[in-house]
Design a protein around this motif. Structure first.
Motif, PDB file in Angstrom:
ATOM      1  N   CYS A   1      -1.709   3.458   5.873  1.00  0.00           N
ATOM      2  CA  CYS A   1      -1.604   3.810   4.455  1.00  0.00           C
ATOM      3  C   CYS A   1      -1.846   5.302   4.283  1.00  0.00           C
ATOM      4  O   CYS A   1      -2.302   5.984   5.200  1.00  0.00           O
TER       5      CYS A   1
ATOM      6  N   SER B   1      -4.000   0.970  -7.308  1.00  0.00           N
ATOM      7  CA  SER B   1      -2.948   0.604  -6.360  1.00  0.00           C
ATOM      8  C   SER B   1      -2.330  -0.748  -6.724  1.00  0.00           C
ATOM      9  O   SER B   1      -2.839  -1.471  -7.584  1.00  0.00           O
ATOM     10  N   GLU B   2      -1.234  -1.090  -6.062  1.00  0.00           N
ATOM     11  CA  GLU B   2      -0.566  -2.372  -6.300  1.00  0.00           C
ATOM     12  C   GLU B   2      -1.337  -3.541  -5.703  1.00  0.00           C
ATOM     13  O   GLU B   2      -1.123  -4.679  -6.093  1.00  0.00           O
TER      14      GLU B   2
ATOM     15  N   TRP C   1       0.837  -1.197   0.000  1.00  0.00           N
ATOM     16  CA  TRP C   1       0.000   0.000   0.000  1.00  0.00           C
ATOM     17  C   TRP C   1       0.870   1.244   0.000  1.00  0.00           C
ATOM     18  O   TRP C   1       1.961   1.273   0.568  1.00  0.00           O
ATOM     19  N   LYS C   2       0.344   2.287  -0.599  1.00  0.00           N
ATOM     20  CA  LYS C   2       1.046   3.570  -0.692  1.00  0.00           C
ATOM     21  C   LYS C   2       1.208   4.161   0.715  1.00  0.00           C
ATOM     22  O   LYS C   2       0.250   4.275   1.467  1.00  0.00           O
TER      23      LYS C   2
ATOM     24  N   ASP D   1      -8.259   5.550  -6.674  1.00  0.00           N
ATOM     25  CA  ASP D   1      -6.978   5.326  -5.990  1.00  0.00           C
ATOM     26  C   ASP D   1      -6.821   3.855  -5.614  1.00  0.00           C
ATOM     27  O   ASP D   1      -5.730   3.293  -5.711  1.00  0.00           O
TER      28      ASP D   1
END
Length: 160
Positions: A113, A125-126, A88-89, A121
């Motif tokens: 996060c 995300s990954e 997570w960012k 968003d």
């Protein structure tokens, strides 16, 4: 990063704790919203916005066992305990940050996060699956807590 820790529990109700925080440091100082539900059913809520010199709002209320069990059920059904926030960012310094800490059963998990502005968003995300679970759970918990606080502290809950 999600941290999982095993703990020994003695009763079903002593093994449940939830804390959620969202906040940032900005133009008006440290602004945040936080709530915490302890095993005793005590719900603590705090909201700090220094915009136009607003004062911090603090509320505390005790919830009945049925409400605590419903929150527990919501968390269990979300499957948040299967999620890891490693991809997570992370929030840059002074940017908006979210934290969710849950102790349920013999699991103790904590997530951190950056700000999630919208589902866009999440989808970009990954880890869209894990972040989606986190996003919807935190939205549900925030709505429920705000409703409980508002209902409890409303001066006239039923208009004349």
């Amino acid at each position: 990063m999600a941290a999982v820790e095993s703990t020994n529990t003695t009763t079903q109700h002593d093994d449940f704790y939830v804390r959620y925080y969202i906040g940032h440091n900005g133009k008006f100082g440290h602004e945040f919203m936080e709530f915490e539900l302890s095993p005793s059913g005590k719900l603590r809520y705090a909201n700090n916005s220094n915009y136009k010199s607003d004062a911090m709002i603090r509320r505390e209320v005790f919830l009945g066992p049925a409400v605590v069990e419903e929150i527990r059920r919501i968390i269990l059904e979300s499957e948040i305990t299967t999620v890891d926030d490693i991809n997570w960012k992370e929030a840059p310094p002074n940017a908006s940050r979210q934290e969710l800490e849950i102790k349920i059963g013999n699991e103790h998990i904590a997530f951190t996060c950056g700000e999630i502005g919208s589902m866009l968003d999440v989808n970009n995300s990954e880890d869209p699956k894990g972040l989606k679970i986190f996003y919807y759970l935190t939205q549900d918990l925030k709505c429920l807590v705000m409703s409980l606080i508002t209902l409890h502290f409303k001066v006239r809950p039923i208009p004349k």
